[in-house]
Every structure is written in C-alpha cells, then in structure tokens.
Design a protein around this motif. Structure first.
Motif, PDB file in Angstrom:
ATOM      1  N   TYR A  26      12.199   2.541   2.990  1.00  0.00           N
ATOM      2  CA  TYR A  26      12.972   2.671   4.227  1.00  0.00           C
ATOM      3  C   TYR A  26      13.169   4.151   4.562  1.00  0.00           C
ATOM      4  CZ  TYR A  26      16.481   2.131   7.830  1.00  0.00           C
ATOM      5  OH  TYR A  26      17.145   2.196   9.030  1.00  0.00           O
ATOM      6  N   GLU A  30      11.852   6.188   7.816  1.00  0.00           N
ATOM      7  CA  GLU A  30      12.770   6.915   8.698  1.00  0.00           C
ATOM      8  C   GLU A  30      12.398   8.394   8.773  1.00  0.00           C
ATOM      9  OE1 GLU A  30      17.304   6.730  10.111  1.00  0.00           O
ATOM     10  OE2 GLU A  30      16.973   6.498   7.966  1.00  0.00           O
ATOM     11  N   HIS A  33       9.636   8.666  11.093  1.00  0.00           N
ATOM     12  CA  HIS A  33      10.175   8.481  12.444  1.00  0.00           C
ATOM     13  C   HIS A  33      10.724   9.801  12.982  1.00  0.00           C
ATOM     14  CE1 HIS A  33      11.354   5.668  15.566  1.00  0.00           C
ATOM     15  NE2 HIS A  33      12.592   6.114  15.569  1.00  0.00           N
ATOM     16  N   PHE A  40       5.820  13.751  19.330  1.00  0.00           N
ATOM     17  CA  PHE A  40       5.972  12.992  20.573  1.00  0.00           C
ATOM     18  C   PHE A  40       6.834  13.760  21.581  1.00  0.00           C
ATOM     19  CE2 PHE A  40       5.855   9.558  23.355  1.00  0.00           C
ATOM     20  CZ  PHE A  40       7.113   9.232  23.777  1.00  0.00           C
ATOM     21  N   PHE A  76       3.505   8.758  20.075  1.00  0.00           N
ATOM     22  CA  PHE A  76       4.145   7.500  20.483  1.00  0.00           C
ATOM     23  C   PHE A  76       3.778   6.367  19.526  1.00  0.00           C
ATOM     24  CE2 PHE A  76       6.450   4.692  23.024  1.00  0.00           C
ATOM     25  CZ  PHE A  76       5.770   3.486  22.985  1.00  0.00           C
ATOM     26  N   LEU A  84       9.717   0.149  15.061  1.00  0.00           N
ATOM     27  CA  LEU A  84       9.719  -1.314  14.905  1.00  0.00           C
ATOM     28  C   LEU A  84       9.986  -1.704  13.456  1.00  0.00           C
ATOM     29  CD1 LEU A  84       6.779  -2.209  17.314  1.00  0.00           C
ATOM     30  CD2 LEU A  84       9.189  -2.857  17.590  1.00  0.00           C
ATOM     31  N   PHE A  87      13.644  -1.290  12.855  1.00  0.00           N
ATOM     32  CA  PHE A  87      14.323  -2.451  13.458  1.00  0.00           C
ATOM     33  C   PHE A  87      14.169  -3.676  12.559  1.00  0.00           C
ATOM     34  CE2 PHE A  87      16.142  -4.690  17.033  1.00  0.00           C
ATOM     35  CZ  PHE A  87      15.733  -6.005  16.796  1.00  0.00           C
ATOM     36  N   THR A  94      20.962  -3.690  14.182  1.00  0.00           N
ATOM     37  CA  THR A  94      20.321  -2.844  15.199  1.00  0.00           C
ATOM     38  C   THR A  94      20.338  -3.520  16.567  1.00  0.00           C
ATOM     39  OG1 THR A  94      18.881  -2.007  13.444  1.00  0.00           O
ATOM     40  CG2 THR A  94      18.247  -1.494  15.700  1.00  0.00           C
ATOM     41  N   PHE A 100      21.413   1.541  20.031  1.00  0.00           N
ATOM     42  CA  PHE A 100      20.035   1.058  20.146  1.00  0.00           C
ATOM     43  C   PHE A 100      19.805   0.503  21.547  1.00  0.00           C
ATOM     44  CE2 PHE A 100      15.952  -0.226  18.811  1.00  0.00           C
ATOM     45  CZ  PHE A 100      15.705  -1.474  19.363  1.00  0.00           C
ATOM     46  N   PHE A 107      14.458   4.212  27.348  1.00  0.00           N
ATOM     47  CA  PHE A 107      13.006   4.020  27.345  1.00  0.00           C
ATOM     48  C   PHE A 107      12.528   3.537  28.712  1.00  0.00           C
ATOM     49  CE2 PHE A 107      12.506   5.136  23.202  1.00  0.00           C
ATOM     50  CZ  PHE A 107      12.726   4.207  22.214  1.00  0.00           C
ATOM     51  N   TRP A 149      14.525  12.112  27.145  1.00  0.00           N
ATOM     52  CA  TRP A 149      14.041  12.100  25.761  1.00  0.00           C
ATOM     53  C   TRP A 149      15.041  12.744  24.811  1.00  0.00           C
ATOM     54  CZ3 TRP A 149      11.174   8.426  24.580  1.00  0.00           C
ATOM     55  CH2 TRP A 149      10.194   7.946  25.454  1.00  0.00           C
ATOM     56  N   VAL A 152      17.442  10.043  24.126  1.00  0.00           N
ATOM     57  CA  VAL A 152      16.886   9.057  23.189  1.00  0.00           C
ATOM     58  C   VAL A 152      17.089   9.541  21.755  1.00  0.00           C
ATOM     59  CG1 VAL A 152      14.728   8.053  22.307  1.00  0.00           C
ATOM     60  CG2 VAL A 152      15.177   8.055  24.749  1.00  0.00           C
ATOM     61  N   VAL A 153      16.854  10.841  21.529  1.00  0.00           N
ATOM     62  CA  VAL A 153      17.025  11.401  20.186  1.00  0.00           C
ATOM     63  C   VAL A 153      18.479  11.275  19.741  1.00  0.00           C
ATOM     64  CG1 VAL A 153      16.937  13.536  18.836  1.00  0.00           C
ATOM     65  CG2 VAL A 153      15.041  12.948  20.356  1.00  0.00           C
ATOM     66  N   GLY A 156      19.307   7.625  19.109  1.00  0.00           N
ATOM     67  CA  GLY A 156      18.674   7.198  17.867  1.00  0.00           C
ATOM     68  C   GLY A 156      19.475   7.663  16.663  1.00  0.00           C
ATOM     69  N   ILE A 159      22.618   5.612  15.912  1.00  0.00           N
ATOM     70  CA  ILE A 159      22.471   4.240  15.400  1.00  0.00           C
ATOM     71  C   ILE A 159      23.030   4.119  13.986  1.00  0.00           C
ATOM     72  CG2 ILE A 159      20.797   2.455  14.716  1.00  0.00           C
ATOM     73  CD1 ILE A 159      19.008   3.387  17.004  1.00  0.00           C
ATOM     74  N   ALA A 160      22.895   5.186  13.201  1.00  0.00           N
ATOM     75  CA  ALA A 160      23.326   5.134  11.790  1.00  0.00           C
ATOM     76  C   ALA A 160      24.839   4.993  11.639  1.00  0.00           C
ATOM     77  CB  ALA A 160      22.856   6.394  11.072  1.00  0.00           C
TER      78      ALA A 160
HETATM   79  C1  HEM Z   1       9.570   6.709  21.154  1.00  0.00           C
HETATM   80  C2  HEM Z   1      10.517   7.540  20.968  1.00  0.00           C
HETATM   81  C3  HEM Z   1      11.605   7.477  19.925  1.00  0.00           C
HETATM   82  C4  HEM Z   1      12.424   8.514  19.592  1.00  0.00           C
HETATM   83  C5  HEM Z   1      12.405   9.921  20.177  1.00  0.00           C
HETATM   84  C6  HEM Z   1      13.335   8.035  18.547  1.00  0.00           C
HETATM   85  C7  HEM Z   1      14.309   8.819  17.946  1.00  0.00           C
HETATM   86  C8  HEM Z   1      15.102   8.408  16.875  1.00  0.00           C
HETATM   87  C9  HEM Z   1      16.020   9.258  16.124  1.00  0.00           C
HETATM   88  C10 HEM Z   1      16.278  10.743  16.362  1.00  0.00           C
HETATM   89  C11 HEM Z   1      16.595   8.506  15.160  1.00  0.00           C
HETATM   90  C12 HEM Z   1      17.615   8.952  14.082  1.00  0.00           C
HETATM   91  C13 HEM Z   1      16.886   9.195  12.803  1.00  0.00           C
HETATM   92  C14 HEM Z   1      17.863   9.582  11.731  1.00  0.00           C
HETATM   93  O1  HEM Z   1      19.006   9.623  11.959  1.00  0.00           O
HETATM   94  O2  HEM Z   1      17.445   9.795  10.607  1.00  0.00           O
HETATM   95  C15 HEM Z   1      16.069   7.165  15.326  1.00  0.00           C
HETATM   96  C16 HEM Z   1      16.477   6.121  14.557  1.00  0.00           C
HETATM   97  C17 HEM Z   1      16.082   4.855  14.817  1.00  0.00           C
HETATM   98  N1  HEM Z   1      15.105   4.447  15.704  1.00  0.00           N
HETATM   99 FE1  HEM Z   1      14.056   5.587  16.960  1.00  0.00          FE
HETATM  100  N2  HEM Z   1      13.067   6.724  18.283  1.00  0.00           N
HETATM  101  C18 HEM Z   1      12.016   6.342  19.098  1.00  0.00           C
HETATM  102  C19 HEM Z   1      11.443   5.099  19.159  1.00  0.00           C
HETATM  103  C20 HEM Z   1      11.966   4.006  18.532  1.00  0.00           C
HETATM  104  C21 HEM Z   1      11.490   2.661  18.745  1.00  0.00           C
HETATM  105  C22 HEM Z   1      10.346   2.251  19.684  1.00  0.00           C
HETATM  106  C23 HEM Z   1      12.298   1.853  17.979  1.00  0.00           C
HETATM  107  C24 HEM Z   1      12.281   0.355  17.790  1.00  0.00           C
HETATM  108  C25 HEM Z   1      11.899  -0.515  18.614  1.00  0.00           C
HETATM  109  C26 HEM Z   1      13.248   2.718  17.271  1.00  0.00           C
HETATM  110  C27 HEM Z   1      14.193   2.266  16.373  1.00  0.00           C
HETATM  111  C28 HEM Z   1      15.037   3.079  15.647  1.00  0.00           C
HETATM  112  C29 HEM Z   1      16.013   2.588  14.673  1.00  0.00           C
HETATM  113  C30 HEM Z   1      16.271   1.140  14.295  1.00  0.00           C
HETATM  114  C31 HEM Z   1      16.664   3.704  14.153  1.00  0.00           C
HETATM  115  C32 HEM Z   1      17.871   3.734  13.172  1.00  0.00           C
HETATM  116  C33 HEM Z   1      17.517   4.075  11.820  1.00  0.00           C
HETATM  117  C34 HEM Z   1      18.798   4.274  11.033  1.00  0.00           C
HETATM  118  O3  HEM Z   1      19.563   5.152  11.327  1.00  0.00           O
HETATM  119  O4  HEM Z   1      19.006   3.527  10.110  1.00  0.00           O
HETATM  120  N3  HEM Z   1      13.027   4.019  17.631  1.00  0.00           N
HETATM  121  N4  HEM Z   1      15.162   7.139  16.366  1.00  0.00           N
END
Ligand code: HEM
Length: 185
Positions: A26, A30, A33, A40, A76, A84, A87, A94, A100, A107, A149, A152-153, A156, A159-160
């Motif tokens: 996991y 991450e 990601h 991206f 991307f 995904l 998720f 989530t 989220f 998006f 964008w 989005v960051v 994201g 979410i934690a």
């Molecule tokens: C495409 C552009 C995307 C960007 C810029 C983005 C950005 C981020 C960032 C900055 C985090 C926090 C990471 C961290 O705290 O360590 C995050 C977490 C997460 N992202 Fe994305 N994400 C993107 C796409 C997606 C997509 C398409 C999904 C699912 C359909 C997704 C699902 C998640 C989930 C579930 C987390 C939470 C993980 C956690 O904190 O446990 N993300 N994302």
C-alpha cells in the motif's frame, strides 16, 4: 447495486483485504501515486506557464503541447492506475470521503477545461502559436488548469485525515455530501 453497497462488496474481496493489510504494498503504491504527480501535474504546469506567457515564451505553443503531451499521458496512466488501487484498498472509507468526492468533482471540471482548450481555444493556434503572451482564452484555460490541479493535490492529501469521516459525529451538510446514511464501514 448502488455505489455505496458496491464499495462494501469491493472491500470484502480478497484482493482489497490483502492490499489494505499489506505491510509494504500500500505504501509503495501511494508513493508511486505521489511521485506520479511530478510527471502528470508537473508537465501540465509547464504547458500552462507557456500559455500564460510566463515561461518558454520563445517556444511555439504547438511544439510545447506536441512534445510534452506524451509525458502527461504517461503521468495520467500512473495516477489513474495507482489511484484506483488506493481506492480498491479502502473503498468504503474513500467512497464516503468528502475530500475524495471533491477530487472527483475537480476531475470533471479539469476534463471540461481540457475539452474547451483542445476543441475551442487551440483551434486557431496558427494565429498565436509564436506569440510570447497568448490570447485571453488560452490564458484563462491555463489559469483554470493550474488552480484545479493544485486543488486536486490538496484534496488528495486531505483524504488521509478523518476529520469529516462518517464514523464520527458530523454536521448535516457533511453527512449529506458524504452520504453517511448509507455508510457501511
Ligand atoms: C490524476 C490526478 C491525481 C492527482 C494529482 C492525485 C493526487 C493525490 C495526492 C496528492 C494524494 C495524497 C497522497 C499522500 O498523502 O500521500 C492522493 C491520495 C489519494 N488518491 Fe489521488 N490523485 C490523482 C488521481 C487519483 C485517482 C484517479 C484516484 C482514484 C480513482 C485517486 C485516489 C486517491 C486515494 C484513494 C488517495 C488516498 C490515499 C490515502 O491517503 O490513503 N487519485 N492523490
């Protein structure tokens, strides 16, 4: 089957439980990601800065987009695949996460902005391709892209944190946005 019950079903699959309980997988996903953001969002930001006339102003816009787009697409694919999987590992929490849900709305805004740029603004690029400062519609699309964008960051990252989670007392508007009434966590 509605999405809330689908998330519960997904969370009970062997793969989801294994990923959720994994010691390193996991965290590795991450980390990829987060690293994927540099490719991206970083490549998108370079084109947006050109469209704002803030960087690479001697490079034709069409050359910037042609040479950078493959990197954006690669970024991307990395973000969507790892996202995904993230998720899949924690689907119920989530799915009901207000952050989220905000991310998904962002998006959609980003997708409309990308469509608007490629279908409307870029259509007559031959007239402003070499201009150091492109016309207003191009600068507007670039500004919306950078703000969305960046949001989005932030969404994201949030979410934690469990401040707005359904398993804690929440104001009605959060319970409504997060659909806490069907929360199966
Ligand atoms: C495409 C552009 C995307 C960007 C810029 C983005 C950005 C981020 C960032 C900055 C985090 C926090 C990471 C961290 O705290 O360590 C995050 C977490 C997460 N992202 Fe994305 N994400 C993107 C796409 C997606 C997509 C398409 C999904 C699912 C359909 C997704 C699902 C998640 C989930 C579930 C987390 C939470 C993980 C956690 O904190 O446990 N993300 N994302």
């Amino acid at each position: 089957m509605d999405l809330a019950r689908f998330a519960v079903w997904l969370g009970e699959t062997q793969g989801s439980i294994a990923l959720h309980e994994s010691l390193y997988m996991y965290t590795l996903i991450e980390s990829i990601h987060v690293i994927g953001i540099t490719l991206f969002v970083g490549s998108i930001a370079m084109v947006d800065l050109r469209l704002l006339g803030r960087a690479f102003s001697t490079v034709p816009v069409s050359e910037m987009t042609r040479r950078i787009l493959p990197w954006t697409v690669a970024g991307f694919v990395i973000m969507a695949t790892t996202g995904l999987l993230l998720f899949y590992a924690i689907p119920v929490r989530t799915y009901h996460s207000v952050w989220f849900r905000l991310k998904v709305v962002l998006f959609l805004i980003a997708a409309v902005n990308i469509w608007f740029f490629h279908r409307r603004v870029q259509r007559n690029v031959e007239y402003w391709d070499r201009q150091p400062v492109p016309p207003r519609p191009a600068r507007l699309a670039a500004t919306i892209s950078l703000v969305v964008w960046a949001s989005v960051v932030v969404a994201g990252r949030m979410i934690a944190y469990n401040w707005a989670d359904c398993d804690r007392p929440q104001p009605d508007w959060i319970n409504w946005i997060a659909q806490c009434t069907s929360y199966g966590g």
